[in-house]
Write an enzyme that holds these catalytic residues in place. Sequence first.
Site, PDB file in Angstrom:
ATOM      1  N   GLU A 124      22.744  15.108   7.314  1.00  0.00           N
ATOM      2  CA  GLU A 124      22.233  13.837   6.779  1.00  0.00           C
ATOM      3  C   GLU A 124      21.118  13.248   7.656  1.00  0.00           C
ATOM      4  OE1 GLU A 124      25.520  11.211   6.024  1.00  0.00           O
ATOM      5  OE2 GLU A 124      26.181  12.364   4.284  1.00  0.00           O
ATOM      6  N   GLU A 273      29.782  18.337   1.258  1.00  0.00           N
ATOM      7  CA  GLU A 273      30.906  17.419   1.396  1.00  0.00           C
ATOM      8  C   GLU A 273      31.169  16.743   0.061  1.00  0.00           C
ATOM      9  OE1 GLU A 273      30.436  14.429   4.381  1.00  0.00           O
ATOM     10  OE2 GLU A 273      29.896  15.856   5.978  1.00  0.00           O
TER      11      GLU A 273
END
Length: 462
Positions: A124, A273
Amino acid sequence: MAPFLLFLVASLTSISTSAHFLGVNYGTPYDHPFNQSYFLGDDLPPPDRAIQLIQSINGGGVRIYHANSTIIQAASSTNLSIAVSVPNDLINSIANNQSVADTWITTNILPFGKHIKYIFVGNEIFSDMDGTNSTWGALVPAMKNIYRALQEKKLRKISVTTPFAMNCITTIFPPSSAQFRADIPDSIISSLLKFLSDTDSFYFVNAYPYSVWSKNYKTITLDYALFIAKRNNYYVDSGTKLTYTNLLDQMLDSTIYAMRKLGYNNIKLGISETGWPNAGDINEIGASDYNAAMYNRNLAHILAVHKGTPLRPGKSMPAFVFALFNENYRSGAGTERHWGLFYPNETSVYPIDLTGRKPIGSYPPIPLPTNNEPYPGTIWCVMQADINIIRHLDYFQDRMEQFCDQGNITCPRVTNRDCQDDPWLNYSYAMNSIWQEYRDSGMPCYFYGFTLETTRDPSTYK
């Protein structure tokens, strides 16, 4: 021809395409990118036992957030697809020096090379607003250096990629309107997508329908977020007229549309995820064993039948559920500590078969949730009852001052005339006052792990 393209010509045909599997994210101590003394949970099982637990629920892969050789060794004796990560704080040094990438590959990957399927460079990155002038621009050079190091070691079946957060995309309503955020320079995102396309790698996304639903529960039904198909429970993209029957498909197709708008139509998609919390704070709606079980079981089934998405029907994809364990030392809201498939004592939070072959109706019943709507009464934020405040008074005062020095926080006086002789009430009063002021801005009732939410008026405590 550029040096990097020469590597591609020599090695691209060696990269294998990936079949469907549903694996698990395995967080461990030392996963915090900037604090190596940071723990996610206490009494977590050792790596070999953790890998056995993944196998016990028929997981197809494991993702770790670093390159822990003990974990990789334990997973290498299985058929699990292994994803290893380069921590965020190494990206700049790897981008700036090929020898650093070479050493990292030689040390962490080469001993286990044939067992590793993916290397995730960072996590991220574009959600880290402090990285706009450093890490963002270093990401693609780091990925290229890692790729070169793999080719030099003839590890040509390992894909190099990076996980994106959904906040890189501007909207999912409708998916066809999605594009990458304007603050992410086109030169960076385009070069990243070109790398993924040239190396036949995946665009991996961290996609959490829970986060979208919990913020929009009045307009998005819970069934839609949990893959529970019902008549009139669908969304039609006004631009393409494609029909969506679940929230995750909307999120995934939004990502595909954003890539298309930059000229990349065929980059494969993976889910690094996803999941649903099994518990949370009183004010966190929908976080329950029942909803978590429904989400992950239905996810496993949908992936198993290669349903794909409305934009890419029939396409299989690799995916990783978050997470293996409930991690009681994670900071923030209560849901942060309750994403696991297992408790640290190795008992399952709920039964699940990650192959998706087990019929949903064959699982034992789970009590229905009572928190699918906001709690209607008053909630307070108080000190945990088992904390010895007298013994650690100086420590608490220091933490309080440290907290109050952050940002634009306006802190009340620690003393209150109604509880001057009771340190527990004193600090509960102070923490609750801060929380009540800032909770609507997203502040959790956490305060370094000292506090918890309660529906009992603390003024009645004695």
